[in-house]
Design an enzyme around this catalytic site. Structure first.
Site, PDB file in Angstrom:
ATOM      1  N   ASP A   1      45.364 -30.049  63.527  1.00 19.44           N
ATOM      2  CA  ASP A   1      45.274 -28.960  62.549  1.00 19.44           C
ATOM      3  C   ASP A   1      45.557 -29.515  61.156  1.00 19.44           C
ATOM      4  O   ASP A   1      46.118 -30.611  61.006  1.00 19.44           O
ATOM      5  CB  ASP A   1      46.293 -27.874  62.918  1.00 19.44           C
ATOM      6  CG  ASP A   1      46.354 -26.768  61.889  1.00 19.44           C
ATOM      7  OD1 ASP A   1      45.306 -26.148  61.625  1.00 19.44           O
ATOM      8  OD2 ASP A   1      47.443 -26.531  61.334  1.00 19.44           O
TER       9      ASP A   1
ATOM     10  N   ASP B   1      46.211 -27.313  57.507  1.00 21.78           N
ATOM     11  CA  ASP B   1      47.188 -26.612  56.666  1.00 21.78           C
ATOM     12  C   ASP B   1      48.421 -26.239  57.486  1.00 21.78           C
ATOM     13  O   ASP B   1      48.323 -25.570  58.505  1.00 21.78           O
ATOM     14  CB  ASP B   1      46.565 -25.361  56.055  1.00 21.78           C
ATOM     15  CG  ASP B   1      47.252 -24.934  54.765  1.00 21.78           C
ATOM     16  OD1 ASP B   1      48.335 -25.472  54.457  1.00 21.78           O
ATOM     17  OD2 ASP B   1      46.718 -24.063  54.071  1.00 21.78           O
TER      18      ASP B   1
ATOM     19  N   ASP C   1      50.801 -26.431  63.780  1.00 20.75           N
ATOM     20  CA  ASP C   1      52.043 -25.794  63.356  1.00 20.75           C
ATOM     21  C   ASP C   1      52.113 -24.325  63.750  1.00 20.75           C
ATOM     22  O   ASP C   1      53.136 -23.678  63.502  1.00 20.75           O
ATOM     23  CB  ASP C   1      52.171 -25.882  61.834  1.00 20.75           C
ATOM     24  CG  ASP C   1      51.163 -24.985  61.124  1.00 20.75           C
ATOM     25  OD1 ASP C   1      51.584 -24.016  60.463  1.00 20.75           O
ATOM     26  OD2 ASP C   1      49.953 -25.229  61.245  1.00 20.75           O
TER      27      ASP C   1
END
Length: 262
Positions: free
Chosen positions: A7, A9, A203
């Protein structure tokens, strides 16, 4: 674990600021020759633009390493209906992906309505999308993100626009981006690997980890973004899954990978 789906951002950067250790993490993957792909729900940017953003922060990247929800959506439609007529609600990254997949961008009588983030979205566009979907066009949503971070705080995401179209048309879209497995499967195909050979790093329990689990991949949560110590239990209940591994930061993840390679 033979490859990693990463991932962006919240995992490698926050906005225009690189998260500590992101550059070293990617450099180590390259040195160890571990195949990886950047996997993002972002449908507005081209792969080259995403890569340029990473490079601008000091993270090694090239366009062919980037898998966006726009690319996955374009492939999904092209595989189902080669050369189909598409009413596109989106920005440069989505429009380019659709055209490069051999699809026709039209304003009238489409076979598909494909929608991503569109910061020029209007009531007239909503009315057109509703009309075409109710007349039989398939509704494809690149990603269900309701909010996006910006330098001014949160802004509406593609999922917010999609919710309006769904409410108007009374038709649920086919979702391509995380937490759907479609984007992850696209990335796995690009790397030519099986799901059980890959680990998803992200995240966000509700998108990254949920999508990885849905695709059958090993999952690693990094507590550097959306999911934190404060909300992890709530996020796991909401997502209905648990990460296989949890790391405080990318340095811990990098150390774990080094041990795995011994």
């Amino acid at each position: 674990m033979k490859s990693i789906l990463i991932d962006l951002d919240g995992t490698l950067y926050h906005g225009n600021r690189m998260i500590q250790g992101a550059d070293q993490f990617i450099s180590q993957l390259r040195r160890d020759q571990i195949p990886y792909a950047y996997v993002t729900n972002n449908a507005s940017r081209t792969p080259e633009s995403v890569a340029a953003h990473l490079v601008g922060m000091g993270i090694e990247a090239s366009g062919h390493e980037v898998c966006t929800s726009a690319l996955a959506a374009a492939q999904y439609v092209a595989q189902q209906s080669p050369g189909a007529r598409v009413f596109c609600i989106g920005e440069t990254g989505l429009r380019q992906a659709l055209v490069e997949a051999g699809l026709q961008l039209v304003q009238e009588h489409p076979d598909y309505v494909v929608q991503g983030i569109d910061r020029q979205f209007t009531y007239e566009t909503l009315a057109a999308a509703m009309r075409w979907i109710r007349e039989g066009a398939m509704f494809i949503l690149t990603n269900p993100d309701l909010q996006l971070p910006s330098h001014d705080g949160l802004t509406p995401g593609a999922g917010t626009i999609g919710a309006a179209i769904e409410a108007a048309s009374q038709v649920k879209p086919v979702v391509i981006g995380k937490p759907s497995s479609v984007l992850m499967n696209y990335a796995l195909d690009r790397l030519n690997i099986r799901a059980d050979e890959a680990m998803v790093v992200g995240d966000n329990m509700l998108t990254d980890i949920a999508a990885g689990a849905a695709a059958g991949c090993k999952t690693a949560l990094v507590l550097s973004g959306v999911t934190t110590h404060a909300n992890i239990e709530e996020h796991m209940r909401t997502a209905g899954v648990k990460p296989d591994l949890i790391f405080e930061n990318l340095d811990e993840l990098q150390d774990w990978i080094k041990e795995e390679l011994k």
